[in-house]
Design a protein around this motif. Structure first.
Motif, short mmCIF file in Angstrom:
data_model
loop_
_atom_site.label_atom_id
_atom_site.label_comp_id
_atom_site.label_asym_id
_atom_site.label_seq_id
_atom_site.Cartn_x
_atom_site.Cartn_y
_atom_site.Cartn_z
N ARG A 203 0.80 -1.16 0.07
CA ARG A 203 0.06 0.12 0.10
C ARG A 203 0.98 1.26 -0.03
NH1 ARG A 203 -0.94 2.10 5.36
NH2 ARG A 203 0.26 1.09 6.98
N ARG A 204 0.15 2.31 -0.27
CA ARG A 204 0.87 3.55 -0.42
C ARG A 204 0.13 4.53 0.62
NH1 ARG A 204 1.72 7.63 -5.62
NH2 ARG A 204 2.21 9.66 -4.44
N GLU A 205 0.95 5.29 1.84
CA GLU A 205 0.48 6.10 2.54
C GLU A 205 -0.07 7.38 2.14
OE1 GLU A 205 0.21 5.55 5.94
OE2 GLU A 205 1.52 3.76 5.91
N ARG A 206 -1.04 7.90 2.31
CA ARG A 206 -1.57 9.17 2.11
C ARG A 206 -0.84 10.34 3.13
NH1 ARG A 206 -5.60 11.13 -0.98
NH2 ARG A 206 -6.40 13.27 -0.34
N THR A 207 0.01 11.10 2.56
CA THR A 207 0.66 11.88 3.39
C THR A 207 0.30 13.18 3.54
OG1 THR A 207 2.18 12.44 1.40
CG2 THR A 207 3.01 10.55 3.10
N MET A 208 0.79 14.04 4.74
CA MET A 208 0.47 15.45 4.66
C MET A 208 1.06 16.36 3.71
SD MET A 208 1.49 17.61 7.99
CE MET A 208 1.57 19.55 8.15
N LEU A 210 4.56 16.48 0.53
CA LEU A 210 5.05 15.63 -0.23
C LEU A 210 4.23 14.73 -0.98
CD1 LEU A 210 8.38 14.98 1.71
CD2 LEU A 210 8.64 16.43 -0.49
N CYS A 211 3.11 15.22 -1.41
CA CYS A 211 2.05 14.36 -1.70
C CYS A 211 2.36 13.46 -3.00
CB CYS A 211 0.83 15.21 -1.91
SG CYS A 211 0.22 15.72 -0.30
N GLY A 212 3.24 13.83 -3.88
CA GLY A 212 3.36 13.20 -5.01
C GLY A 212 4.48 12.05 -5.04
N MET A 213 5.31 11.98 -4.06
CA MET A 213 6.32 11.37 -3.58
C MET A 213 5.72 9.75 -2.86
SD MET A 213 9.48 10.10 -3.92
CE MET A 213 10.36 11.79 -4.33
N PRO A 214 5.79 8.78 -3.65
CA PRO A 214 5.17 7.44 -2.92
C PRO A 214 6.07 7.24 -1.71
CG PRO A 214 5.70 6.87 -5.21
CD PRO A 214 6.29 8.29 -4.83
N GLU A 215 5.36 7.01 -0.67
CA GLU A 215 5.68 6.17 0.66
C GLU A 215 5.21 4.84 0.83
OE1 GLU A 215 8.27 7.40 2.27
OE2 GLU A 215 8.59 9.44 1.69
N ALA A 216 5.93 4.00 0.69
CA ALA A 216 5.26 2.59 0.47
C ALA A 216 5.32 1.64 1.42
CB ALA A 216 5.27 1.95 -1.04
N GLU A 217 4.59 0.56 1.47
CA GLU A 217 5.08 -0.41 2.30
C GLU A 217 5.30 -1.80 1.37
OE1 GLU A 217 3.02 -3.86 5.69
OE2 GLU A 217 2.00 -1.56 5.13
N LEU A 218 6.47 -2.35 1.48
CA LEU A 218 6.73 -3.17 0.77
C LEU A 218 6.99 -4.73 1.39
CD1 LEU A 218 9.90 -1.54 -1.03
CD2 LEU A 218 7.41 -1.33 -1.60
N ALA A 219 6.30 -5.77 0.80
CA ALA A 219 6.54 -7.09 1.49
C ALA A 219 7.32 -8.05 0.23
CB ALA A 219 4.90 -7.63 1.42
N PHE A 220 8.01 -8.94 1.27
CA PHE A 220 8.92 -9.92 0.85
C PHE A 220 8.60 -11.14 1.08
CE2 PHE A 220 11.53 -6.08 1.55
CZ PHE A 220 11.83 -5.46 0.52
N ASP A 221 8.33 -11.93 0.23
CA ASP A 221 7.83 -13.56 0.60
C ASP A 221 8.50 -14.37 -0.25
OD1 ASP A 221 6.38 -15.76 1.42
OD2 ASP A 221 4.48 -15.21 0.30
N GLY A 222 9.90 -14.72 0.16
CA GLY A 222 10.80 -15.75 -0.57
C GLY A 222 11.25 -14.94 -1.69
N LEU A 223 11.47 -13.52 -1.85
CA LEU A 223 12.21 -13.05 -2.95
C LEU A 223 13.54 -13.43 -3.07
CD1 LEU A 223 12.42 -10.74 -4.91
CD2 LEU A 223 13.25 -9.28 -3.37
#
Length: 411
Positions: A203-208, A210-223
């Protein structure tokens, strides 16, 4: 500090950055903010001007620019567009500089190729339960029989997640038997639109700001990470993490400079507004109270610029190619806090108009607020500075803090 007066003459790179900032980036900044869209359209201009990867060695296609030269460029770009300035930071400092300092020849070539083509690398350190305490990360990289690694875990607040092609992922290294070997860096290069198996943007955070810069949660599952994509500086995983983190000192100088640039842009707007706006039959520039506000803004930003420049020109101990950690911490701390105060005071000079969403100061105020948080919070930086002054090692865990206190009491 007005835009008409400089501490040092503008370099050709900084002069190019100023022209682009004024003619290209400034008119678009509000669009990225309003639409929460990444500044893709600005990247080709950065590439053409040689501002992407300008600190890379000439033999890898860069310009061999110094940290100080990069600071001057970032300052200019940040006055107009915070998002674009952050791209310039990531394309010249932090993750890419760690790869250029400690990577294999193939890794250096890969990083240079991607950055020079316009990629903004992503540094994947922060986790949901490990922010400032980076060494408490739980993401693991387990070695396989063929020498490759499998990554499991999650990263959070990753700047550029879902946009970046090159990722520097930090993970706790486990051998085949599950024994902890320390923390290592792992490189992943992929098309954001077609990620490899075992890697996804959650997912991507909705920030106060720097609204165009993605701040994301990344998941690694056996990468799967191939052996030749492991970044392994001298000292191996046990000691190499500290060397990799030294690259963050350049990142901190860059982050402080973005904050400074935002504030310098706000100061210039406040100065021009004071000269143009009239109340009680005269320009508000004649009111001493506002004059003093502007003078304080300029004094603080001048000091911040000098500290950032000094930090950029410094070098860490033991032959480190990166800025001195203490100077970087002080410069980032002072610049970020001074910038927040400066933008706030500039907005105050505008009065109600500054509070309106159509005035750039409203966006600048939201953007600048991040810089006492990201890249090392103001509180962590103060702890680091105090630890240096007191000759104490910054504790990483509660147990480490108690053990350190016991040792000091015994001494």
């Amino acid at each position: 500090m007005s835009q008409d007066r400089e501490i040092t003459p503008l370099s050709p790179l900084a002069a190019t950055a100023r022209r682009l900032a004024e003619e290209v980036f400034a008119p678009r900044a509000a669009i990225w903010d309003r639409e929460r869209r990444f500044c893709h359209d600005n990247i080709p201009h950065l590439v053409e001007a040689g501002l992407m990867g300008m600190t890379l060695p000439v033999e890898y296609g860069g310009r061999g620019a110094s940290w100080a030269e990069a600071v001057a460029v970032i300052d200019e770009v940040a006055r107009a567009c915070t998002l674009t300035a952050r791209v310039v930071v990531e394309a010249n400092m932090g993750g890419v500089s760690a790869i250029m300092a400690y990577g294999s020849e193939a890794q250096k070539r890969l990083a240079a190729e991607l950055v020079l083509a316009g990629d903004k690398p992503a540094i994947c350190i922060t986790e949901p339960e490990a922010g400032s305490a980076a060494t408490q990360m739980s993401t693991t990289a387990r070695r396989q029989r063929d020498g490759s690694y499998r990554l499991h875990g999650a990263k959070h607040w990753i700047t550029g997640g879902g946009v970046s092609r090159l990722h520097l992922i930090f993970a706790r290294v486990l051998d085949e038997a599950g024994k902890d070997e320390g923390i290592g860096g792992f490189l992943l290069a992929c098309d954001p639109a077609d990620p490899p198996e075992g890697f996804r943007v959650v997912r991507r955070e909705r920030t106060m700001g720097l609204c165009g810069m993605p701040e994301a949660e990344l998941a690694f599952d056996g990468l799967a990470i191939a052996p030749d994509m492991v970044l392994n500086p001298p000292g191996g995983f046990a000691r190499g993490f500290a060397r990799l983190m030294n690259a963050y000192n350049s990142q901190r100088v860059g982050a402080g400079t973005v904050a400074l640039g935002i504030a310098r842009g706000a100061e210039a707007r406040a100065r021009d507004y004071m000269l143009a706006r009239e109340q009680f039959g005269r320009p508000i520039a004649e009111f001493q109270g506002l004059q003093w506000m502007l003078a304080d803004i300029d004094t603080q930003l001048t000091a911040a610029r000098l500290m950032l420049d000094a930090a950029a020109r410094s070098r860490g101990p033991d032959g480190s190619p990166f800025p001195d950690p203490g100077m970087a911490a002080r410069a980032k701390l002072f610049a970020s806090e001074a910038a927040i105060k400066a933008v706030s005071d500039a907005l105050q000079i505008f009065g109600a108009r500054g509070y309106g969403a159509e005035e750039p100061l409203e966006r600048m105020y939201r953007d600048v607020r991040m810089f006492t948080i990201g890249g090392g919070t103001a509180q962590v930086l103060r702890t680091q500075i105090a630890s240096d002054l007191l000759g104490m090692r910054l504790p990483q865990t509660r147990e480490g803090f108690l053990a350190q206190a016991d040792r000091m009491a015994a001494e």
